[in-house]
Write a protein that holds these residues in place. Structure first.
Motif, short mmCIF file in Angstrom:
data_model
loop_
_atom_site.label_atom_id
_atom_site.label_comp_id
_atom_site.label_asym_id
_atom_site.label_seq_id
_atom_site.Cartn_x
_atom_site.Cartn_y
_atom_site.Cartn_z
N SER A 1 -0.15 3.81 -15.80
CA SER A 1 0.90 4.83 -15.70
C SER A 1 0.98 5.39 -14.28
O SER A 1 0.07 5.22 -13.47
N ALA A 2 2.04 6.09 -14.01
CA ALA A 2 2.23 6.74 -12.71
C ALA A 2 1.14 7.78 -12.47
O ALA A 2 0.88 8.15 -11.33
N GLU A 3 0.48 8.22 -13.51
CA GLU A 3 -0.60 9.20 -13.37
C GLU A 3 -1.72 8.66 -12.49
O GLU A 3 -2.43 9.41 -11.85
N GLY A 4 -1.85 7.34 -12.43
CA GLY A 4 -2.87 6.73 -11.60
C GLY A 4 -2.66 6.99 -10.12
O GLY A 4 -3.57 6.86 -9.32
N PHE A 5 -1.44 7.37 -9.72
CA PHE A 5 -1.14 7.63 -8.34
C PHE A 5 -1.34 9.11 -7.96
O PHE A 5 -1.23 9.47 -6.82
N ARG A 6 -1.61 9.95 -8.92
CA ARG A 6 -1.83 11.37 -8.64
C ARG A 6 -3.30 11.63 -8.43
O ARG A 6 -4.15 10.99 -9.02
N ARG A 7 -3.57 12.61 -7.60
CA ARG A 7 -4.96 13.00 -7.34
C ARG A 7 -5.47 13.83 -8.49
O ARG A 7 -4.83 14.77 -8.92
N ALA A 8 -6.63 13.48 -9.02
CA ALA A 8 -7.21 14.22 -10.16
C ALA A 8 -7.77 15.54 -9.72
O ALA A 8 -8.16 15.75 -8.63
N ALA B 1 -1.99 10.49 -0.38
CA ALA B 1 -2.56 11.65 0.29
C ALA B 1 -3.27 11.12 1.53
O ALA B 1 -3.45 9.91 1.68
N ALA B 2 -3.69 12.04 2.39
CA ALA B 2 -4.34 11.61 3.64
C ALA B 2 -5.54 10.71 3.39
O ALA B 2 -5.81 9.80 4.17
N ASP B 3 -6.24 10.93 2.30
CA ASP B 3 -7.44 10.15 2.01
C ASP B 3 -7.29 9.24 0.80
O ASP B 3 -8.27 8.79 0.23
N ARG B 4 -6.04 8.96 0.40
CA ARG B 4 -5.83 8.14 -0.80
C ARG B 4 -4.67 7.17 -0.59
O ARG B 4 -3.51 7.58 -0.52
N VAL B 5 -5.01 5.90 -0.48
CA VAL B 5 -4.01 4.84 -0.34
C VAL B 5 -4.17 3.91 -1.52
O VAL B 5 -5.22 3.29 -1.70
N MET B 6 -3.14 3.84 -2.34
CA MET B 6 -3.16 3.00 -3.55
C MET B 6 -2.51 1.65 -3.28
O MET B 6 -1.54 1.57 -2.51
N VAL B 7 -3.06 0.62 -3.91
CA VAL B 7 -2.50 -0.73 -3.80
C VAL B 7 -2.37 -1.33 -5.20
O VAL B 7 -3.04 -0.91 -6.13
N PRO B 8 -1.48 -2.32 -5.33
CA PRO B 8 -1.32 -2.97 -6.64
C PRO B 8 -2.64 -3.55 -7.14
O PRO B 8 -3.54 -3.86 -6.35
N ASN B 9 -2.73 -3.69 -8.44
CA ASN B 9 -3.98 -4.19 -9.02
C ASN B 9 -3.86 -5.56 -9.67
O ASN B 9 -4.84 -6.09 -10.17
N ALA B 10 -2.68 -6.16 -9.65
CA ALA B 10 -2.50 -7.49 -10.24
C ALA B 10 -1.85 -8.40 -9.19
O ALA B 10 -0.80 -8.08 -8.64
N GLU C 1 -11.99 -2.58 0.47
CA GLU C 1 -13.07 -1.67 0.87
C GLU C 1 -13.01 -1.38 2.36
O GLU C 1 -13.17 -0.23 2.78
N ARG C 2 -12.76 -2.42 3.18
CA ARG C 2 -12.67 -2.22 4.63
C ARG C 2 -11.50 -1.32 4.99
O ARG C 2 -11.58 -0.55 5.94
N GLN C 3 -10.39 -1.43 4.24
CA GLN C 3 -9.19 -0.64 4.53
C GLN C 3 -9.22 0.74 3.90
O GLN C 3 -8.37 1.57 4.20
N GLY C 4 -10.13 0.97 2.97
CA GLY C 4 -10.19 2.26 2.29
C GLY C 4 -9.16 2.38 1.17
O GLY C 4 -8.78 3.48 0.78
N TYR C 5 -8.68 1.26 0.64
CA TYR C 5 -7.70 1.25 -0.43
C TYR C 5 -8.34 1.57 -1.78
O TYR C 5 -9.52 1.31 -1.99
N GLN C 6 -7.51 2.09 -2.68
CA GLN C 6 -7.91 2.28 -4.07
C GLN C 6 -6.95 1.48 -4.94
O GLN C 6 -5.74 1.46 -4.68
N TRP C 7 -7.48 0.85 -5.96
CA TRP C 7 -6.66 0.03 -6.85
C TRP C 7 -5.91 0.92 -7.83
O TRP C 7 -6.42 1.96 -8.24
N ALA C 8 -4.73 0.49 -8.24
CA ALA C 8 -3.93 1.22 -9.22
C ALA C 8 -4.46 1.02 -10.63
O ALA C 8 -3.90 1.54 -11.58
N GLY C 9 -5.53 0.31 -10.77
CA GLY C 9 -6.17 0.02 -12.06
C GLY C 9 -7.13 -1.12 -11.85
O GLY C 9 -7.42 -1.49 -10.70
N ALA D 1 0.85 -1.19 0.00
CA ALA D 1 0.00 0.00 0.00
C ALA D 1 0.89 1.25 0.00
O ALA D 1 1.89 1.31 0.69
N VAL D 2 0.50 2.23 -0.82
CA VAL D 2 1.25 3.48 -0.92
C VAL D 2 0.30 4.62 -0.56
O VAL D 2 -0.73 4.81 -1.20
N VAL D 3 0.69 5.39 0.46
CA VAL D 3 -0.11 6.53 0.87
C VAL D 3 0.23 7.69 -0.06
O VAL D 3 1.36 8.17 -0.08
#
Length: 131
Positions: free
Chosen positions: A124-131, A46-55, A88-96, A42-44
């Motif tokens: 792409s790395a763009e998936g890790f940036r906040r839109a 932003a305070a409300d955005r934690v990304m995790v691998p998708n494969a 969902e329980r952890q509040g993670y977002q997938w990298a794709g 898991a990669v934090v």
């Protein structure tokens, strides 16, 4: 009950027995391995955005893979569903788009399975940036 229904029921019962025999031996252990792999990477962002691998790859020992080969999609879907609930329980977002693949490996260290993860190359790395 028609012949086709009886055959379908028989196949379903065989599938459930196989699934119970292979996965129910250590279901909590395998699901915990998937969750741990997810948590460990898991990669934090932003305070409300934690990304995790998708494969995720679940490498199976040859014998286990042989038995599951006809049902890989169903087993993969069950593992995917469990991982989705965890995220969902952890509040993670997938990298794709999330994918859990079952693969064969002759060198699985414990003779059952090994779990690895990655971000799919086309993400792409763009998936890790906040839109």
């Amino acid at each position: 009950m028609g012949a086709l229904s009886a055959l379908e029921e028989s196949l379903e019962n065989r599938w459930e027995a196989l699934r119970a025999r292979v996965l129910a031996k250590e279901p909590v252990e395998l699901l915990d391995a998937l969750r741990t792999e997810c948590d460990r990477h898991a990669v934090v962002c932003a305070a409300d955005r934690v990304m995790v691998p998708n494969a995720y790859d679940v490498e199976l020992a040859d014998a286990v893979h042989e038995e599951l080969a006809p049902h890989r999609c169903r087993v993969g879907q069950a593992l995917t569903d469990s991982l989705v609930r965890h995220a969902e329980r952890q509040g993670y977002q997938w990298a794709g788009p999330l994918a859990v693949h079952l693969t064969r490996s002759a060198d699985v260290p414990n003779g059952r399975y090994r779990v690895t993860s990655r971000v799919m190359p086309h993400v792409s790395a763009e998936g890790f940036r906040r839109a």
